[in-house]
Scaffold this active site. Structure first.
Site, short mmCIF file in Angstrom:
data_model
loop_
_atom_site.label_atom_id
_atom_site.label_comp_id
_atom_site.label_asym_id
_atom_site.label_seq_id
_atom_site.Cartn_x
_atom_site.Cartn_y
_atom_site.Cartn_z
N CYS A 17 41.14 46.66 42.05
CA CYS A 17 39.82 46.03 41.84
C CYS A 17 39.09 45.83 43.17
O CYS A 17 37.88 46.04 43.25
CB CYS A 17 39.96 44.65 41.19
SG CYS A 17 41.20 44.54 39.92
N ASP A 18 39.79 45.41 44.20
CA ASP A 18 39.12 44.94 45.42
C ASP A 18 39.33 45.83 46.64
O ASP A 18 38.71 45.60 47.68
CB ASP A 18 39.62 43.52 45.78
CG ASP A 18 39.35 42.54 44.64
OD1 ASP A 18 38.34 42.73 43.95
OD2 ASP A 18 40.14 41.60 44.46
N CYS A 44 44.61 42.05 43.36
CA CYS A 44 44.37 43.32 42.67
C CYS A 44 43.77 44.35 43.62
O CYS A 44 42.56 44.33 43.88
CB CYS A 44 43.45 43.08 41.47
SG CYS A 44 43.04 44.61 40.59
#
Ligand code: NAP
Length: 330
Positions: A150-151, A147
């Site tokens: 997200c990261d 992701c």
């Protein structure tokens, strides 16, 4: 801001029979909920994690009509608020089993609850496929990610690889190019599944290098990832590539485990549930919508289409049941 509608305590859930159980909480589920609620039937959405599914973890969406460019999380939130406006509750629980008992669908959750419905819509989507190479599990969260949204921020000014040649690999790589110093796009062959518009856009980025006809054999590191062992299929050589992180986008696996006990469900050779555009399965009262359905094109637009069909067909089914009970005809 997330606004969640309370659905009452465990006791009332055990007794209550919904018109429609919607399992999953992405665009297909939300659309189905809107259609069911507008037909004055009672639905509940049961979602495992965060609402929005894959959309919520996508960076920018620019191919859903009406939204020229919108953050995935923003679109997911709007869809959720839309279904809540029609009074559909969203319950957070992981459905581990869906069974049919007598004429009711019963969803069992990981926290020991049950939800009952006269009909059910499977809209559980799909989860990222793994490479299955050494180091992938070991370094998950320590340089291995599925992701970018997200990261990605952990890799500011660092060197990353994105593995895959589909729309996800390219859209997420495009997102990452704005954050990282250098990005390698690693793909196992020369041609891409990704839409040409994304391929062209990525080719124009100055900090991107394509490594084609190449597969990842190992993800290596100490406490976190520091290199990949790659295999060039054309030249038949192994080599290492220093990277700080690797984002894996090699397709999706359908989330179908909870439905294994339902006799009569059919699956395609990749494990997606077979149903026509109308989303009706061979099991009366059971519908399948969104990415978990066997189909050619997995997009928000097609998930929404499935949701509209599933909601409408579930309502039609409920009306047939009511007519049959009252002895009337439609
Ligand atoms: P996908 O389209 O199935 O692409 C998967 C990619 O991973 C392919 O390039 C495939 O290579 C490669 N791959 C598969 N297994 C591999 C392995 N074991 N090792 C190395 N590479 C492997 O999956 P996706 O990109 O996740 O997209 C899923 C669906 O969502 C698609 O329908 C896509 O169109 C849609 N989507 C749309 C958008 C958008 O429109 N904005 C954004 C994201 C996703 P081969 O090509 O060689 O098979």
């Amino acid at each position: 801001m997330l606004i969640l509608t309370p659905t009452g305590g465990q006791e009332s859930q055990e007794e209550k029979i919904y018109d429609v159980l919607i399992i999953g909480g992405g665009p297909a589920a939300f659309t189905a909920g809107i259609y069911v609620a507008r037909a004055m039937k009672e639905a509940i959405i049961i979602e495992k994690e965060a609402p929005g599914g894959q959309v919520a973890v996508s960076d920018v969406i620019d191919n859903f009509p009406g939204f020229i460019e919108i953050k995935g999380s923003e679109l997911a939130n709007r869809m959720m608020q839309h279904v809540q406006k029609f009074g559909v509750p969203i319950e957070f629980a992981e459905v581990t089993r869906l069974v049919k008992e007598d004429d009711l669908f019963v969803a069992h959750t990981a926290d020991g609850r049950t939800f009952k419905g006269k009909t059910a819509i499977i809209a559980t989507g799909a989860t990222p496929r793994k490479l299955g190479v050494p180091g992938e599990d070991k370094f998950y969260g320590a340089g291995v990610s599925y992701c970018a949204v997200c990261d990605g921020h952990f890799f500011r000014d660092k060197v990353v690889a994105v593995v895959g040649g589909g729309d996800s690999a390219f859209t997420e790589a495009l997102y990452l190019t704005g954050i990282v110093k250098k990005l390698y796009l690693i793909h196992r062959r020369e041609g891409f599944r990704a839409q040409p518009i994304y391929v062209e856009a990525l080719k124009k980025k100055p900090n991107v290098e394509f490594i084609l006809n190449t597969i990842v054999r190992e993800i290596r590191g100490d406490t976190k990832v520091n290199e990949l062992l790659l295999y060039d299929r054309k030249q038949d050589i192994e080599f290492t590539l220093p990277v700080d992180g690797v984002f894996i986008y090699i397709g999706m696996l359908p989330a179908v485990e909870p439905f294994r006990e339902l006799e009569g469900l059919e699956y395609d050779n990749q494990g997606f549930i077979i149903a026509p555009e109308t989303t009706e399965t061979k099991i009366p009262g059971l519908f399948v919508a969104g990415d978990v359905r066997s189909k050619e094109l997995r997009q928000i637009a097609t998930a929404v289409s499935d949701g509209a069909y599933a909601g409408t067909k579930a309502v039609e089914y409920l009306e047939e049941l009511e007519n049959a009970k009252s002895g009337g005809s439609s």
